[in-house]
Scaffold this motif. Structure first.
Motif, PDB file in Angstrom:
ATOM      1  N   MET A  90       0.860  -1.178   0.000  1.00 58.49           N
ATOM      2  CA  MET A  90       0.000   0.000   0.000  1.00 58.49           C
ATOM      3  C   MET A  90       0.905   1.240   0.000  1.00 58.49           C
ATOM      4  SD  MET A  90      -2.725  -1.828   0.153  1.00 58.49           S
ATOM      5  CE  MET A  90      -4.184  -0.897   0.570  1.00 58.49           C
ATOM      6  N   SER A  91       0.616   2.192  -0.850  1.00 61.43           N
ATOM      7  CA  SER A  91       1.511   3.344  -1.026  1.00 61.43           C
ATOM      8  C   SER A  91       1.499   4.231   0.216  1.00 61.43           C
ATOM      9  CB  SER A  91       1.093   4.156  -2.251  1.00 61.43           C
ATOM     10  OG  SER A  91       1.491   3.500  -3.429  1.00 61.43           O
ATOM     11  N   CYS A  92       2.606   4.217   0.959  1.00 59.05           N
ATOM     12  CA  CYS A  92       2.704   4.988   2.197  1.00 59.05           C
ATOM     13  C   CYS A  92       3.111   6.423   1.887  1.00 59.05           C
ATOM     14  CB  CYS A  92       3.713   4.341   3.138  1.00 59.05           C
ATOM     15  SG  CYS A  92       5.394   4.379   2.496  1.00 59.05           S
ATOM     16  N   SER A  93       3.066   7.269   2.913  1.00 54.35           N
ATOM     17  CA  SER A  93       3.386   8.682   2.727  1.00 54.35           C
ATOM     18  C   SER A  93       4.843   8.895   2.331  1.00 54.35           C
ATOM     19  CB  SER A  93       3.080   9.459   4.007  1.00 54.35           C
ATOM     20  OG  SER A  93       3.805   8.931   5.104  1.00 54.35           O
ATOM     21  N   ALA A  94       5.741   7.949   2.660  1.00 52.76           N
ATOM     22  CA  ALA A  94       7.151   8.099   2.289  1.00 52.76           C
ATOM     23  C   ALA A  94       7.344   8.020   0.782  1.00 52.76           C
ATOM     24  CB  ALA A  94       7.989   7.022   2.980  1.00 52.76           C
ATOM     25  N   ARG A  95       6.371   7.432   0.080  1.00 53.87           N
ATOM     26  CA  ARG A  95       6.482   7.372  -1.385  1.00 53.87           C
ATOM     27  C   ARG A  95       6.043   8.675  -2.040  1.00 53.87           C
ATOM     28  NH1 ARG A  95       4.571   1.876  -0.047  1.00 53.87           N
ATOM     29  NH2 ARG A  95       5.766   0.275  -1.162  1.00 53.87           N
ATOM     30  N   LEU A  96       5.322   9.522  -1.310  1.00 53.19           N
ATOM     31  CA  LEU A  96       4.803  10.752  -1.905  1.00 53.19           C
ATOM     32  C   LEU A  96       5.897  11.622  -2.525  1.00 53.19           C
ATOM     33  CD1 LEU A  96       1.984  11.957   0.529  1.00 53.19           C
ATOM     34  CD2 LEU A  96       1.737  11.247  -1.845  1.00 53.19           C
ATOM     35  N   PRO A  97       7.051  11.814  -1.863  1.00 54.98           N
ATOM     36  CA  PRO A  97       8.092  12.623  -2.508  1.00 54.98           C
ATOM     37  C   PRO A  97       8.540  12.066  -3.868  1.00 54.98           C
ATOM     38  CG  PRO A  97       8.559  12.393  -0.173  1.00 54.98           C
ATOM     39  CD  PRO A  97       7.410  11.484  -0.470  1.00 54.98           C
ATOM     40  N   VAL A  98       8.652  10.736  -3.968  1.00 49.57           N
ATOM     41  CA  VAL A  98       9.067  10.138  -5.244  1.00 49.57           C
ATOM     42  C   VAL A  98       7.973  10.334  -6.288  1.00 49.57           C
ATOM     43  CG1 VAL A  98       9.861   8.046  -6.389  1.00 49.57           C
ATOM     44  CG2 VAL A  98      10.429   8.437  -3.987  1.00 49.57           C
ATOM     45  N   TYR A  99       6.716  10.032  -5.911  1.00 52.64           N
ATOM     46  CA  TYR A  99       5.607  10.232  -6.842  1.00 52.64           C
ATOM     47  C   TYR A  99       5.533  11.694  -7.278  1.00 52.64           C
ATOM     48  CZ  TYR A  99       3.756   5.714  -5.177  1.00 52.64           C
ATOM     49  OH  TYR A  99       3.583   4.396  -4.849  1.00 52.64           O
ATOM     50  N   GLY A 100       5.646  12.605  -6.295  1.00 54.19           N
ATOM     51  CA  GLY A 100       5.532  14.023  -6.621  1.00 54.19           C
ATOM     52  C   GLY A 100       6.600  14.475  -7.597  1.00 54.19           C
ATOM     53  N   LEU A 101       7.830  14.007  -7.396  1.00 51.84           N
ATOM     54  CA  LEU A 101       8.924  14.398  -8.286  1.00 51.84           C
ATOM     55  C   LEU A 101       8.719  13.829  -9.685  1.00 51.84           C
ATOM     56  CD1 LEU A 101      11.720  15.795  -8.454  1.00 51.84           C
ATOM     57  CD2 LEU A 101      12.737  13.583  -7.875  1.00 51.84           C
ATOM     58  N   MET A 102       8.375  12.561  -9.771  1.00 49.92           N
ATOM     59  CA  MET A 102       8.212  11.932 -11.082  1.00 49.92           C
ATOM     60  C   MET A 102       6.998  12.486 -11.829  1.00 49.92           C
ATOM     61  SD  MET A 102      10.736   9.906 -11.578  1.00 49.92           S
ATOM     62  CE  MET A 102      11.793  10.985 -10.610  1.00 49.92           C
ATOM     63  N   ILE A 103       5.904  12.757 -11.107  1.00 45.89           N
ATOM     64  CA  ILE A 103       4.717  13.320 -11.764  1.00 45.89           C
ATOM     65  C   ILE A 103       5.017  14.729 -12.265  1.00 45.89           C
ATOM     66  CG2 ILE A 103       2.369  14.158 -11.314  1.00 45.89           C
ATOM     67  CD1 ILE A 103       1.960  11.715  -9.534  1.00 45.89           C
ATOM     68  N   ALA A 104       5.793  15.496 -11.490  1.00 49.06           N
ATOM     69  CA  ALA A 104       6.182  16.833 -11.954  1.00 49.06           C
ATOM     70  C   ALA A 104       7.020  16.754 -13.221  1.00 49.06           C
ATOM     71  CB  ALA A 104       6.951  17.549 -10.845  1.00 49.06           C
ATOM     72  N   LEU A 105       7.866  15.715 -13.347  1.00 51.15           N
ATOM     73  CA  LEU A 105       8.643  15.528 -14.575  1.00 51.15           C
ATOM     74  C   LEU A 105       7.760  15.091 -15.734  1.00 51.15           C
ATOM     75  CD1 LEU A 105      11.839  13.712 -13.245  1.00 51.15           C
ATOM     76  CD2 LEU A 105      11.778  15.934 -14.375  1.00 51.15           C
ATOM     77  N   LEU A 106       6.807  14.190 -15.430  1.00 55.82           N
ATOM     78  CA  LEU A 106       5.953  13.638 -16.478  1.00 55.82           C
ATOM     79  C   LEU A 106       4.919  14.633 -16.985  1.00 55.82           C
ATOM     80  CD1 LEU A 106       5.074   9.960 -15.473  1.00 55.82           C
ATOM     81  CD2 LEU A 106       5.819  10.729 -17.722  1.00 55.82           C
ATOM     82  N   LEU A 107       4.282  15.340 -16.035  1.00 51.74           N
ATOM     83  CA  LEU A 107       3.149  16.206 -16.371  1.00 51.74           C
ATOM     84  C   LEU A 107       3.422  17.623 -15.877  1.00 51.74           C
ATOM     85  CD1 LEU A 107       0.331  13.760 -15.179  1.00 51.74           C
ATOM     86  CD2 LEU A 107       1.212  14.004 -17.505  1.00 51.74           C
ATOM     87  N   PRO A 108       4.394  18.312 -16.470  1.00 54.46           N
ATOM     88  CA  PRO A 108       4.789  19.623 -15.923  1.00 54.46           C
ATOM     89  C   PRO A 108       3.727  20.699 -16.080  1.00 54.46           C
ATOM     90  CG  PRO A 108       5.935  19.182 -17.991  1.00 54.46           C
ATOM     91  CD  PRO A 108       5.209  17.927 -17.631  1.00 54.46           C
ATOM     92  N   ASP A 109       2.941  20.639 -17.151  1.00 53.39           N
ATOM     93  CA  ASP A 109       2.026  21.739 -17.450  1.00 53.39           C
ATOM     94  C   ASP A 109       0.562  21.321 -17.422  1.00 53.39           C
ATOM     95  OD1 ASP A 109       4.232  23.469 -17.944  1.00 53.39           O
ATOM     96  OD2 ASP A 109       4.461  22.542 -19.925  1.00 53.39           O
ATOM     97  N   THR A 110       0.254  20.201 -16.794  1.00 53.55           N
ATOM     98  CA  THR A 110      -1.133  19.728 -16.778  1.00 53.55           C
ATOM     99  C   THR A 110      -1.817  20.141 -15.484  1.00 53.55           C
ATOM    100  OG1 THR A 110      -0.354  17.619 -15.915  1.00 53.55           O
ATOM    101  CG2 THR A 110      -0.694  17.758 -18.271  1.00 53.55           C
ATOM    102  N   SER A 111      -3.128  19.921 -15.430  1.00 56.79           N
ATOM    103  CA  SER A 111      -3.920  20.347 -14.280  1.00 56.79           C
ATOM    104  C   SER A 111      -3.668  19.454 -13.074  1.00 56.79           C
ATOM    105  CB  SER A 111      -5.412  20.305 -14.635  1.00 56.79           C
ATOM    106  OG  SER A 111      -5.832  18.956 -14.781  1.00 56.79           O
ATOM    107  N   ALA A 112      -4.087  19.965 -11.911  1.00 61.82           N
ATOM    108  CA  ALA A 112      -3.958  19.183 -10.672  1.00 61.82           C
ATOM    109  C   ALA A 112      -4.804  17.917 -10.743  1.00 61.82           C
ATOM    110  CB  ALA A 112      -4.367  20.032  -9.472  1.00 61.82           C
ATOM    111  N   TRP A 113      -5.928  17.964 -11.472  1.00 63.33           N
ATOM    112  CA  TRP A 113      -6.782  16.769 -11.575  1.00 63.33           C
ATOM    113  C   TRP A 113      -6.071  15.665 -12.342  1.00 63.33           C
ATOM    114  CZ3 TRP A 113     -10.517  15.838  -8.469  1.00 63.33           C
ATOM    115  CH2 TRP A 113     -11.301  16.867  -7.945  1.00 63.33           C
ATOM    116  N   ALA A 114      -5.328  16.029 -13.410  1.00 63.53           N
ATOM    117  CA  ALA A 114      -4.582  15.012 -14.163  1.00 63.53           C
ATOM    118  C   ALA A 114      -3.492  14.397 -13.292  1.00 63.53           C
ATOM    119  CB  ALA A 114      -3.970  15.635 -15.419  1.00 63.53           C
ATOM    120  N   LYS A 115      -2.800  15.234 -12.540  1.00 61.62           N
ATOM    121  CA  LYS A 115      -1.774  14.717 -11.634  1.00 61.62           C
ATOM    122  C   LYS A 115      -2.404  13.840 -10.554  1.00 61.62           C
ATOM    123  CE  LYS A 115       1.266  18.698 -12.362  1.00 61.62           C
ATOM    124  NZ  LYS A 115       1.874  19.912 -11.786  1.00 61.62           N
TER     125      LYS A 115
END
Length: 679
Positions: free
Chosen positions: A421-446
């Motif tokens: 189950m995705s714990c809060s410690a994974r949030l920094p990794v997800y946040g960084l990778m999603i920012a790389l993947l979807l730099p200019d998309t809406s918060a809903w897409a992220k």
């Protein structure tokens, strides 16, 4: 004059009776949370004061339905109350917390507490819920029948706390009332009590518990049980029946309400939607999607403030310190490493805020009920979902929560899959990778991509549970039996305390474990020093960290990763969130952070392989997210599983299967995407 010794007061009660809410109200921020030595059952104590300012020490016992334990939680409660634990003094007084709207069911534990010979104060909680259901409890009559003080409360709003403190400040005698016992059982208990070697204060309770225990116990108790069964008396069934008959008569005298069946309550009407086979699932999914949206929208501004503050601190240090290893350590090691992790504190606080609301409002139990059908399909039941849901915050308390599961095989299966189950410690990794993947998309897409990672982790956990229940840990699917508490407004104080506690733990981790590891990683990335004239890239490649990254590069190359990502994978085994800090250190040490290109995101976008191809392609970013969904990457979780199972067999097996899953998952994303012509 020396300060008088604090009296020890235990708070005991059924799960969902508001016991912990009352504990928080009585102690505030003066709490200590840890584990009982030798077990992974949470130990929560706090300091408070009576109405005359005298010090009191409160012990929040784990929720229990009975002193005849069926789980480690209930065993701890029983042992503390009987004075069997050397690490915890026997309480001077018990505050028995009961739900006024379900009085008869909650008073069964109180009947057992009266056997202990300790002073008891009855905290009649949730009287507002009882009144909304048309129920009135005659407090004076209840006090007279039980022979103990009874204090009506609404702990979530602080109603009744002053009378409770006053009651705790007055001398409370041992209960004059004792719950009835069948005559045959009473005779055997009176004869058995002196033979058990228990202190006189607990001898009666010890004798009853020995006679009704499922295990053989002392030979004298086994012989007494045999005599009772020979006489046609089943000890436990006879005791339970006698006490519920007494409680039924008692409640008929003290509870006033409509004679006709109660109409549909507000909770019932809400449950028709939130536990519906279709609408319930849509509500649960929508709730979590909204949570992820808040993580990317509401948290954005405070994350930018933290980013600006850490950037300004790095610039301030660079301007005031001469170029040296000390400056590099502070700027590239401490600020880049710790700052890269602390920036995600707002997202973690939002996650714990939502989880606190769900738990305090009563919805968490509904989520478990809703999940029962899905859990049954993999051989578990809804009770296993509560530890899994808790693992969204952190796998460690989630694994600890498996102690409430009575069946050993079900407990092991839940424990083995909880870290998926995705714990809060994974949030920094997800946040960084999603920012790389979807730099200019809406918060809903992220939020949608974040939700997909949580769905992947949850689905994989269910799939592995199904596999384990049919191979390693075969067993029947148990039936779900749990209490659904009424919906109530969250106690904002409790939610705030939980958020503050988790924020403190996160910052403590950032200021200790992550700080130490950031310094270590900086040293590994800096030494040994490269020869004069070497480029920054050559310098880090020759460092100890670079050598480690190059050593595992053949294993991770099929995933699209280079040796620098390998450094991050090695470093983040200590703590998943350290991957982000490690990348900050690696790219800062390389000397690539300058005024024209200051952010880690921009450095990652500019990173290239030796042939000039970009490192962080969409497939690599997505594969890294999948890797961190499925990989263990948490040495603390390994240690907790070791303590929980008292063996290295299960944590090593868990580490092996999750690492294999992560490699295969990331490989499938990268190689499968390339076959389809994606980048």
């Amino acid at each position: 004059m020396p300060e008088p010794a604090a009296r020890h007061i235990a708070l005991a009660g059924n799960p969902n009776c508001g016991k912990t809410t009352l504990f928080n109200a009585l102690t505030g921020l003066r709490q200590k949370v840890g584990n009982y030595p030798g077990v992974t059952v949470e130990r929560k104590t706090g300091r408070g004061f009576g109405s005359h300012g005298e010090p009191l020490t409160f012990i929040d016992l784990p929720g229990s339905y009975s002193l005849q334990p069926r789980s480690p939680d209930e065993e701890i409660s029983r042992n503390v109350l009987l004075g069997r634990r050397s690490d915890t003094p026997r309480p001077d007084l018990i505050v028995a917390v009961v739900d006024a709207s379900a009085l008869e069911r909650h008073l069964y534990l109180v009947a057992q507490l009266l056997d202990l010979g300790l002073p008891v104060v009855l905290a009649l909680n949730m009287v507002d819920v009882a009144e909304r259901r048309g129920l009135r409890v005659d407090v004076v009559r209840l006090e007279a029948e039980l022979g103990i003080p009874v204090i009506p409360l609404v702990a979530s709003r602080g109603v009744g706390l002053i009378p409770l403190r006053q009651a705790l400040s007055r001398p409370v005698p041992a209960p004059a009332c004792r719950a009835p016992v069948p005559p045959e059982l009473e005779r055997e208990a009176l004869a058995l009590a002196p033979q058990l070697g228990a202190p006189p204060a607990t001898a009666w309770a010890e004798a009853l518990l020995a006679l009704t225990a499922p295990e053989p116990g002392p030979p004298t108790a086994a012989a007494a049980r045999a005599r009772l069964r020979q006489a046609g008396v089943e000890p436990l069934a006879a005791l339970v029946q006698a006490r519920y008959e007494w409680l039924g008569r008692l409640c008929a005298q003290v509870v006033r309400g409509p004679n006709a069946p109660l109409g549909e309550s507000v909770s019932d009407r809400v449950d028709r939607v939130l536990t519906h086979r279709l609408w319930g699932w849509l509500a649960l999914g929508g709730l979590f999607l909204f949570l992820f949206f808040c993580i990317f929208s509401v948290a954005q501004a405070p994350m930018e403030w933290i980013d600006s503050a850490t950037g300004a601190l790095g610039e301030w240090l660079s301007a005031r310190l001469p170029e040296s290893d000390v400056r590099s350590l502070l700027v590239d090691g401490v600020v880049a490493g710790v700052g890269g992790v602390v920036i995600f504190l707002p997202q973690i606080l939002i996650l714990f805020f939502f989880l606190g609301l769900l738990e305090d409002s009563g919805y968490m139990a509904r989520a478990a009920f809703l999940m029962d059908r899905a859990m049954a399909s993999v051989g578990l039941h809804g009770k296993s979902f509560i530890p899994l849901l808790g693992s969204y915050a952190c796998a460690i308390p989630g694994i600890m929560a498996t102690r409430t599961i009575e069946n050993r095989k079900d407990r092991l299966v839940t424990l083995l899959v909880a870290p998926l189950m995705s714990c809060s410690a994974r949030l920094p990794v997800y946040g960084l990778m999603i920012a790389l993947l979807l730099p200019d998309t809406s918060a809903w897409a992220k939020a949608g991509l974040m939700a997909a990672m949580y769905i992947l982790g949850t689905g994989t956990a269910f799939g592995m549970a199904w596999l384990f229940k049919r191979t390693l840990l075969k067993g029947e699917t148990p039936a779900l039996l749990m209490e659904l508490p009424p919906y109530r407004l969250p106690a904002w104080r409790n939610v705030a305390l939980q958020m503050g506690e988790r924020a403190g733990l996160f910052l403590k981790r950032a200021g200790s474990v992550i700080l130490a590891l950031s310094i270590l990683l900086w040293a590994l990335a800096t030494y040994p020093k490269a020869p004069e004239g070497a480029t920054p890239g050559e310098a880090i490649a020759q460092s100890y960290a670079g050598q480690m990254g190059h050593a595992i590069e053949p294993v991770i190359r099929p995933l699209g990763y280079d040796w620098r990502i390998g450094i991050g994978l090695i470093g983040s085994f200590a703590a998943r969130e350290l991957f982000v800090g490690t990348m900050g250190i690696v790219y800062s040490v390389e000397g690539e952070v300058d005024e024209a290109n200051p952010s880690l995101l921009e450095q990652l976008r500019a990173a290239q392989h030796a042939d000039g191809a970009p490192v962080y392609t969409p497939l690599v970013c997505l594969g890294l997210m999948v890797f961190y969904v499925l990989a263990m990457q948490c040495i603390s979780t390994v240690a907790v599983v070791r303590r929980e199972t008292n063996s290295w067999r299960w944590p090593l097996f868990q580490l092996a299967y999750m690492t294999a899953l992560a490699w295969v998952g990331a490989w499938a994303v990268y190689q499968g995407g390339r076959l389809l012509g994606w980048q």
